[in-house]
Design an enzyme around this catalytic site. Structure first.
Site, PDB file in Angstrom:
ATOM      1  N   HIS A 178       0.834  -1.192   0.000  1.00  0.00           N
ATOM      2  CA  HIS A 178       0.000   0.000   0.000  1.00  0.00           C
ATOM      3  C   HIS A 178       0.879   1.255   0.000  1.00  0.00           C
ATOM      4  O   HIS A 178       1.987   1.256   0.522  1.00  0.00           O
ATOM      5  CB  HIS A 178      -0.897   0.028   1.231  1.00  0.00           C
ATOM      6  CG  HIS A 178      -1.967  -1.016   1.210  1.00  0.00           C
ATOM      7  ND1 HIS A 178      -2.803  -1.207   0.140  1.00  0.00           N
ATOM      8  CD2 HIS A 178      -2.338  -1.937   2.143  1.00  0.00           C
ATOM      9  CE1 HIS A 178      -3.651  -2.187   0.396  1.00  0.00           C
ATOM     10  NE2 HIS A 178      -3.386  -2.649   1.602  1.00  0.00           N
ATOM     11  N   CYS A 221      -0.362   1.916  -5.501  1.00  0.00           N
ATOM     12  CA  CYS A 221      -1.413   2.724  -6.125  1.00  0.00           C
ATOM     13  C   CYS A 221      -0.927   4.154  -6.377  1.00  0.00           C
ATOM     14  O   CYS A 221       0.045   4.615  -5.776  1.00  0.00           O
ATOM     15  CB  CYS A 221      -2.659   2.734  -5.252  1.00  0.00           C
ATOM     16  SG  CYS A 221      -2.353   3.220  -3.541  1.00  0.00           S
TER      17      CYS A 221
END
Length: 224
Positions: free
Chosen positions: A145, A207
């Site tokens: 993440h 991301c």
């Protein structure tokens, strides 16, 4: 002369007898070879499809992390009321790292767990288990993440530059990869998992952007 003719006839007779068996043996060998090739091909296709499925599931995991991160930021902005109630005790997590990943240029030093699951990616980077094993020929993919907190997990991955080193240490070996480039792609772009059968590649996935992500930031590297 008659003896030679007799020998010739004997040899011809033996060949007539042996040929069908030899031919059948060769046919069986070829069949076994084709079956082995088919099994390898099917296994490769199944592994590749599972890797693509894991890559696709990253979208959900990244979205969940973004939601949690946004909620945590909002809560931190509010003044918490003091409480005399002790926090509930938590059982220790049973997670076993298969490796560590270090990126000296951005001061990353993380454990790597096997499998891109919600639990694994909450605390560490995750190796997409159906991609190549770390250090082996192929394309080993590691995802994490990109949290909002500065320096947490892959938050600073956008600062990586071509030529930077990535060191992955397993229980038995240490592998050094060199960054060959970075890219920002659509979540549906599975070409980032492409590989050949000679290079030892490493692909880092997170991301992009940090807030309200719509794409994926990819770091491409090859073993030094």
């Amino acid at each position: 002369m008659k003896r030679l003719l007799s020998y010739g006839l004997i040899i011809i007779g033996l060949l007539i007898i042996v040929y069908p068996r030899a031919s059948a043996w060769l046919d069986d060998r070829q069949q076994e070879k084709l079956m082995a090739q088919w099994k390898v091909s099917v296994d490769d296709e199944q592994a590749q499809q599972e890797a693509l499925n894991q890559y696709d599931r990253l979208s959900t995991l990244f979205a969940e992390a973004e939601s949690e991160s946004a909620g945590a930021t909002s809560d931190a902005d509010e003044t918490a009321e003091p409480s005399d109630t002790p926090a509930p005790s938590q059982e220790p997590l049973k997670l076993n790292a298969i490796a560590t990943i270090r990126i000296p240029s951005i001061k990353v030093n993380l454990p790597v767990l096997e499998g891109a699951t919600q639990k694994n990616m909450k605390y560490a980077a995750a190796h997409l288990k159906e991609t190549a094993p770390i250090g082996e020929v192929g394309n080993a993919a590691i995802a994490a993440h990109r949290m909002r907190a500065k320096g947490k997990l892959f938050n600073r991955l956008n600062e990586v530059k071509k030529g930077d080193k990535i060191v992955v240490e397993t229980k038995g070996e240490t592998y050094t990869y060199v960054v060959t480039g970075t890219s920002i792609v659509e979540p549906t772009d599975v070409s980032v998992l492409n590989y050949n059968k000679k290079d030892r590649r490493l692909t880092l996935i997170t991301c992009d952007p940090v807030v309200d992500p719509t794409h994926r930031l990819i770091v491409h590297a090859e073993m030094a």
